[in-house]
Design a protein around this motif. Structure first.
Motif, PDB file in Angstrom:
ATOM      1  N   VAL A 143      55.834  41.488  61.265  1.00  0.00           N
ATOM      2  CA  VAL A 143      56.948  40.957  60.607  1.00  0.00           C
ATOM      3  C   VAL A 143      56.563  39.567  60.410  1.00  0.00           C
ATOM      4  CG1 VAL A 143      59.259  40.016  60.745  1.00  0.00           C
ATOM      5  CG2 VAL A 143      58.892  42.450  61.407  1.00  0.00           C
ATOM      6  N   ALA A 144      55.664  38.933  61.351  1.00  0.00           N
ATOM      7  CA  ALA A 144      55.550  37.508  61.301  1.00  0.00           C
ATOM      8  C   ALA A 144      54.608  37.234  60.156  1.00  0.00           C
ATOM      9  CB  ALA A 144      54.847  37.106  62.478  1.00  0.00           C
ATOM     10  N   LEU A 145      53.517  37.842  60.108  1.00  0.00           N
ATOM     11  CA  LEU A 145      52.421  38.007  59.216  1.00  0.00           C
ATOM     12  C   LEU A 145      53.128  37.968  57.790  1.00  0.00           C
ATOM     13  CD1 LEU A 145      49.378  39.495  60.451  1.00  0.00           C
ATOM     14  CD2 LEU A 145      49.610  37.033  60.081  1.00  0.00           C
ATOM     15  N   PHE A 146      53.984  39.087  57.500  1.00  0.00           N
ATOM     16  CA  PHE A 146      54.427  39.240  56.057  1.00  0.00           C
ATOM     17  C   PHE A 146      55.554  38.203  55.870  1.00  0.00           C
ATOM     18  CE2 PHE A 146      51.724  42.902  56.177  1.00  0.00           C
ATOM     19  CZ  PHE A 146      51.377  43.122  54.749  1.00  0.00           C
ATOM     20  N   GLY A 206      53.065  45.365  47.704  1.00  0.00           N
ATOM     21  CA  GLY A 206      51.956  46.025  47.081  1.00  0.00           C
ATOM     22  C   GLY A 206      50.738  46.016  48.124  1.00  0.00           C
ATOM     23  N   PHE A 207      50.528  44.758  48.682  1.00  0.00           N
ATOM     24  CA  PHE A 207      49.779  44.631  49.811  1.00  0.00           C
ATOM     25  C   PHE A 207      49.910  45.385  51.074  1.00  0.00           C
ATOM     26  CE2 PHE A 207      48.257  41.956  53.493  1.00  0.00           C
ATOM     27  CZ  PHE A 207      46.850  42.279  53.325  1.00  0.00           C
ATOM     28  N   ALA A 208      51.280  45.560  51.449  1.00  0.00           N
ATOM     29  CA  ALA A 208      51.819  46.138  52.545  1.00  0.00           C
ATOM     30  C   ALA A 208      51.273  47.528  52.408  1.00  0.00           C
ATOM     31  CB  ALA A 208      53.374  45.778  52.877  1.00  0.00           C
ATOM     32  N   LEU A 209      51.537  48.106  51.242  1.00  0.00           N
ATOM     33  CA  LEU A 209      51.386  49.515  51.029  1.00  0.00           C
ATOM     34  C   LEU A 209      49.870  50.033  51.114  1.00  0.00           C
ATOM     35  CD1 LEU A 209      53.885  50.526  48.335  1.00  0.00           C
ATOM     36  CD2 LEU A 209      53.502  51.749  50.505  1.00  0.00           C
ATOM     37  N   ALA A 210      49.220  48.901  50.185  1.00  0.00           N
ATOM     38  CA  ALA A 210      47.708  49.119  50.229  1.00  0.00           C
ATOM     39  C   ALA A 210      47.122  48.886  51.431  1.00  0.00           C
ATOM     40  CB  ALA A 210      47.026  48.192  49.166  1.00  0.00           C
ATOM     41  N   SER A 211      47.317  48.198  52.491  1.00  0.00           N
ATOM     42  CA  SER A 211      46.815  48.166  53.621  1.00  0.00           C
ATOM     43  C   SER A 211      46.863  49.131  54.607  1.00  0.00           C
ATOM     44  CB  SER A 211      47.419  46.557  54.358  1.00  0.00           C
ATOM     45  OG  SER A 211      48.669  46.966  54.783  1.00  0.00           O
ATOM     46  N   GLU A 212      48.070  49.629  54.348  1.00  0.00           N
ATOM     47  CA  GLU A 212      48.342  50.824  55.470  1.00  0.00           C
ATOM     48  C   GLU A 212      47.615  52.295  54.838  1.00  0.00           C
ATOM     49  OE1 GLU A 212      49.947  51.450  58.302  1.00  0.00           O
ATOM     50  OE2 GLU A 212      50.204  49.231  58.281  1.00  0.00           O
ATOM     51  N   TYR A 213      47.543  52.236  53.407  1.00  0.00           N
ATOM     52  CA  TYR A 213      46.938  53.427  52.955  1.00  0.00           C
ATOM     53  C   TYR A 213      45.242  53.269  53.051  1.00  0.00           C
ATOM     54  CZ  TYR A 213      45.155  56.364  49.083  1.00  0.00           C
ATOM     55  OH  TYR A 213      44.252  57.341  48.560  1.00  0.00           O
ATOM     56  N   ALA A 214      44.873  51.934  53.053  1.00  0.00           N
ATOM     57  CA  ALA A 214      43.317  51.780  52.992  1.00  0.00           C
ATOM     58  C   ALA A 214      43.138  51.830  54.643  1.00  0.00           C
ATOM     59  CB  ALA A 214      42.928  50.211  52.801  1.00  0.00           C
ATOM     60  N   GLN A 215      43.645  51.799  55.573  1.00  0.00           N
ATOM     61  CA  GLN A 215      43.667  51.926  56.891  1.00  0.00           C
ATOM     62  C   GLN A 215      43.427  53.524  57.091  1.00  0.00           C
ATOM     63  OE1 GLN A 215      46.700  50.377  59.524  1.00  0.00           O
ATOM     64  NE2 GLN A 215      46.177  48.144  58.795  1.00  0.00           N
ATOM     65  N   ALA A 216      44.390  54.251  56.579  1.00  0.00           N
ATOM     66  CA  ALA A 216      44.147  55.692  56.590  1.00  0.00           C
ATOM     67  C   ALA A 216      42.993  56.303  56.080  1.00  0.00           C
ATOM     68  CB  ALA A 216      45.584  56.353  55.985  1.00  0.00           C
ATOM     69  N   LEU A 272      54.053  54.459  59.041  1.00  0.00           N
ATOM     70  CA  LEU A 272      55.211  54.398  58.597  1.00  0.00           C
ATOM     71  C   LEU A 272      56.035  53.268  59.205  1.00  0.00           C
ATOM     72  CD1 LEU A 272      56.956  57.746  57.533  1.00  0.00           C
ATOM     73  CD2 LEU A 272      56.035  56.054  55.823  1.00  0.00           C
ATOM     74  N   GLU A 273      55.868  53.179  60.686  1.00  0.00           N
ATOM     75  CA  GLU A 273      56.483  51.926  61.358  1.00  0.00           C
ATOM     76  C   GLU A 273      55.881  50.724  61.109  1.00  0.00           C
ATOM     77  OE1 GLU A 273      55.087  54.790  62.937  1.00  0.00           O
ATOM     78  OE2 GLU A 273      57.082  55.724  63.647  1.00  0.00           O
ATOM     79  N   ASP A 274      54.649  50.663  60.844  1.00  0.00           N
ATOM     80  CA  ASP A 274      53.906  49.476  60.555  1.00  0.00           C
ATOM     81  C   ASP A 274      54.691  48.836  58.879  1.00  0.00           C
ATOM     82  OD1 ASP A 274      52.470  49.250  62.771  1.00  0.00           O
ATOM     83  OD2 ASP A 274      50.609  49.710  61.943  1.00  0.00           O
ATOM     84  N   LEU A 275      54.675  50.120  58.133  1.00  0.00           N
ATOM     85  CA  LEU A 275      54.968  49.797  56.712  1.00  0.00           C
ATOM     86  C   LEU A 275      56.475  49.208  56.659  1.00  0.00           C
ATOM     87  CD1 LEU A 275      54.424  49.647  53.600  1.00  0.00           C
ATOM     88  CD2 LEU A 275      55.219  52.264  53.637  1.00  0.00           C
ATOM     89  N   ALA A 276      57.093  49.807  57.696  1.00  0.00           N
ATOM     90  CA  ALA A 276      58.525  49.338  57.873  1.00  0.00           C
ATOM     91  C   ALA A 276      58.424  47.898  58.241  1.00  0.00           C
ATOM     92  CB  ALA A 276      59.497  50.026  58.531  1.00  0.00           C
ATOM     93  N   ALA A 277      57.702  47.491  59.083  1.00  0.00           N
ATOM     94  CA  ALA A 277      57.628  46.171  59.881  1.00  0.00           C
ATOM     95  C   ALA A 277      57.067  45.026  58.917  1.00  0.00           C
ATOM     96  CB  ALA A 277      56.709  46.111  60.933  1.00  0.00           C
ATOM     97  N   ASN A 278      56.143  45.695  57.915  1.00  0.00           N
ATOM     98  CA  ASN A 278      55.709  44.889  56.943  1.00  0.00           C
ATOM     99  C   ASN A 278      56.827  44.465  55.773  1.00  0.00           C
ATOM    100  OD1 ASN A 278      52.919  45.118  58.217  1.00  0.00           O
ATOM    101  ND2 ASN A 278      52.424  46.672  56.612  1.00  0.00           N
ATOM    102  N   ILE A 279      57.422  45.390  55.486  1.00  0.00           N
ATOM    103  CA  ILE A 279      58.764  45.298  54.501  1.00  0.00           C
ATOM    104  C   ILE A 279      59.706  44.237  55.049  1.00  0.00           C
ATOM    105  CG2 ILE A 279      60.378  46.352  53.070  1.00  0.00           C
ATOM    106  CD1 ILE A 279      58.125  48.723  52.503  1.00  0.00           C
ATOM    107  N   THR A 280      59.864  44.554  56.323  1.00  0.00           N
ATOM    108  CA  THR A 280      60.987  43.777  56.979  1.00  0.00           C
ATOM    109  C   THR A 280      60.338  42.186  56.937  1.00  0.00           C
ATOM    110  OG1 THR A 280      61.505  45.658  58.455  1.00  0.00           O
ATOM    111  CG2 THR A 280      62.031  43.196  59.045  1.00  0.00           C
ATOM    112  N   GLY A 281      59.278  41.963  57.248  1.00  0.00           N
ATOM    113  CA  GLY A 281      58.730  41.010  57.121  1.00  0.00           C
ATOM    114  C   GLY A 281      58.585  40.032  55.877  1.00  0.00           C
ATOM    115  N   VAL A 282      58.492  41.040  54.452  1.00  0.00           N
ATOM    116  CA  VAL A 282      58.856  40.466  53.173  1.00  0.00           C
ATOM    117  C   VAL A 282      60.294  39.869  53.174  1.00  0.00           C
ATOM    118  CG1 VAL A 282      59.046  40.912  50.976  1.00  0.00           C
ATOM    119  CG2 VAL A 282      56.980  41.712  52.316  1.00  0.00           C
TER     120      VAL A 282
END
Length: 135
Positions: free
Chosen positions: A49-52, A78-88, A98-108
């Motif tokens: 959340v803080a970084l995003f 898009g970076f939030a989605l791409a970073s999770e996809y790239a990790q996988a 999905l929890e990380d993605l939700a935290a990323n979007i919450t940060g936005v």
């Protein structure tokens, strides 16, 4: 002198953005995830959340055109989605979360909210048209 200060502000903002981006890229694309101490169970999501929110808030503060502001927010999502996809896809010890993605979007959303609460109207004087003093 005021124009020179504007140039320094631009370069300072660029440096801050690059530093935030570098920390984000390092954290999200390192081979193994950081070990979160057991006594701080939500720390990982709080860091997301803080970084995003920092990325989003900085982009909104830095860009002056409204359409470009929203494009910047879409880019961060898009970076939030791409970073999770790239990790996988490319990091064997990481996965899509999905929890990380939700935290990323919450940060936005937090970054947008903080900008709308505190960041508007803090642009440099050359960003605004001079007011007519005869009125």
């Amino acid at each position: 002198p005021q124009k020179a200060a504007g140039n320094y502000t631009f370069y300072f903002n660029m440096l801050i953005f690059m530093m935030i981006s570098a920390v984000s890229l390092y954290a999200f694309f390192r081979q193994a995830p950081f070990k979160v101490p057991a006594q701080y169970p939500g720390l990982d999501k709080a860091i997301h959340v803080a970084l995003f929110s920092l990325l989003t808030g900085h982009i909104l503060q830095w860009i002056n055109r409204p359409a470009a502001k929203w494009a910047g927010c879409v880019g961060v999502i898009g970076f939030a989605l791409a970073s999770e996809y790239a990790q996988a896809m490319w990091l064997p010890q990481r996965d899509f979360s999905l929890e990380d993605l939700a935290a990323n979007i919450t940060g936005v959303v937090v970054g947008i909210s903080l900008y709308w609460l505190f960041g508007q109207g803090t642009h440099s004087p050359e960003d605004h048209e001079p007011e007519d003093e005869r009125a």
